[in-house]
Design a protein around this motif. Structure first.
Motif, PDB file in Angstrom:
ATOM      1  N   LYS A 148      64.556  71.122   2.862  1.00 13.03           N
ATOM      2  CA  LYS A 148      64.105  70.568   1.586  1.00 13.03           C
ATOM      3  C   LYS A 148      65.270  70.516   0.587  1.00 13.03           C
ATOM      4  O   LYS A 148      65.495  69.509  -0.082  1.00 13.03           O
ATOM      5  CB  LYS A 148      62.989  71.476   1.037  1.00 13.03           C
ATOM      6  N   ALA A 149      66.033  71.620   0.516  1.00 11.05           N
ATOM      7  CA  ALA A 149      67.174  71.682  -0.417  1.00 11.05           C
ATOM      8  C   ALA A 149      68.183  70.584  -0.080  1.00 11.05           C
ATOM      9  O   ALA A 149      68.681  69.888  -0.981  1.00 11.05           O
ATOM     10  CB  ALA A 149      67.831  73.057  -0.342  1.00 11.05           C
ATOM     11  N   ALA A 150      68.458  70.399   1.211  1.00 11.13           N
ATOM     12  CA  ALA A 150      69.430  69.375   1.624  1.00 11.13           C
ATOM     13  C   ALA A 150      68.910  67.986   1.264  1.00 11.13           C
ATOM     14  O   ALA A 150      69.671  67.139   0.781  1.00 11.13           O
ATOM     15  CB  ALA A 150      69.681  69.482   3.126  1.00 11.13           C
ATOM     16  N   GLN A 151      67.617  67.761   1.473  1.00 13.85           N
ATOM     17  CA  GLN A 151      67.059  66.436   1.182  1.00 13.85           C
ATOM     18  C   GLN A 151      67.117  66.108  -0.312  1.00 13.85           C
ATOM     19  O   GLN A 151      67.323  64.965  -0.697  1.00 13.85           O
ATOM     20  CB  GLN A 151      65.625  66.339   1.710  1.00 13.85           C
ATOM     21  N   ILE A 152      66.978  67.131  -1.153  1.00 12.96           N
ATOM     22  CA  ILE A 152      67.077  66.884  -2.599  1.00 12.96           C
ATOM     23  C   ILE A 152      68.526  66.539  -2.978  1.00 12.96           C
ATOM     24  O   ILE A 152      68.766  65.766  -3.883  1.00 12.96           O
ATOM     25  CB  ILE A 152      66.566  68.121  -3.395  1.00 12.96           C
ATOM     26  N   GLY A 153      69.476  67.120  -2.242  1.00 12.33           N
ATOM     27  CA  GLY A 153      70.893  66.837  -2.541  1.00 12.33           C
ATOM     28  C   GLY A 153      71.738  68.082  -2.740  1.00 12.33           C
ATOM     29  O   GLY A 153      72.954  67.983  -2.960  1.00 12.33           O
TER      30      GLY A 153
END
Ligand code: LER
Ligand code: MN
Length: 268
Positions: free
Chosen positions: A29-34
């Motif tokens: 999730k953190a990676a997908q947010i950026g």
């Protein structure tokens, strides 16, 4: 500066951990947010599967910036300054375990509440003597593994010692190790500091890690903390490490994670 976010499998409702639940899901999730990194808050690294975390970080091109160690104090009552020798030794061992875990990720290890409090000891002198002894043992392991420990300045309502930047920086300088740095947190600074700009400038020689939360400990942008000013001064002192969102999960964890990222990203 890289953006990181505090994640943990479990945390109490009011704890400043944004993403909760399965660590692998939170990392995705953190990676997908950026986000560039996650800050893993874990009780005992022996309970975490290093390879599983490594694999998902590699797959999603995200790092582990730091390891949060506070639940060793909150849940297990471990303290690096404890007058009880058994407890103090267990606290040292826990930090050494965190150092070995952190080594896999080239991450830092946070020394926050696990340092203990003066009120749990006989006197300030007793607290300081034990804490320095313990930190020296932890630093021997940290130096060997080339892992940096960061000592957090924590506000007076949560800690009766090392609350402001000036005194915490003085303590870090006194220990005089290349592997011990100062860790600042905007939520605590908003309570303790007279001037964010001057305080940060005065500790630039030892600054190693930054937590971001707004004045009400919600995501940055929800309260009245001046992040623009703080980020400008961090740039001015050439701070180039991590800014980690360590704020409450309100109104809901995904929204907090996304809004924190969007608000800070545009100030960088
Ligand atoms: C930990 O980083 C912190 O900021 C403390 O308030 C303990 O939660
Ligand atoms: Mn913090």
């Amino acid at each position: 500066m890289k953006l990181s976010i505090a994640i943990a499998e479990n945390a109490s409702e009011m704890a400043p951990i944004v993403l909760r639940g399965d660590l692998v899901d939170s990392i995705k999730k953190a990676a997908q947010i950026g986000y560039d990194a996650v800050e893993l808050h874990i009780r005992d690294p022996k309970e975490v599967d290093v390879n599983e975390i490594k694999d998902v970080c590699e797959q999603y091109n995200i790092e582990v910036s730091t390891i949060g160690t506070g639940s060793g104090y909150g849940m297990d009552k471990l303290s690096l300054s404890s007058p009880d020798e058994g407890i103090r030794q267990k606290a040292i061992q826990r930090i050494i375990d965190h150092i070995h875990f952190a080594k896999h990720f080239n991450a830092g290890v946070i020394i926050g509440l696990i340092r203990g409090q003066v009120k749990e000891t006989e006197s300030y002198q007793a607290f300081e003597t034990k804490l320095i002894m313990s930190l020296k043992e932890c630093l021997a392991a940290a130096e060997k593994e080339n892992v940096v420990l960061v000592l957090e300045a924590i506000n007076r309502f949560e800690s009766d010692v090392l609350c402001d930047l000036e005194r915490t920086a003085a303590f870090v300088r006194k220990i005089n190790s290349s592997h011990l740095k100062l860790h600042i947190d905007t939520f605590h600074m908003n309570i303790e500091e007279r001037s964010m700009v001057n305080s940060i400038k005065n500790v630039k020689d030892v600054l190693g890690h930054v937590h971001l939360a707004d004045s009400n400990r919600w995501y940055p942008g929800h309260g009245h903390y001046n992040f623009k000013e703080t980020i400008e001064v961090l740039k001015e002192v050439s701070y180039s490490n991590i800014l980690a969102m360590e704020c409450m999960m309100f109104p809901e964890q995904n929204e907090a994670a996304e809004k924190a990222y969007a608000y800070i990203k545009k100030l960088l």
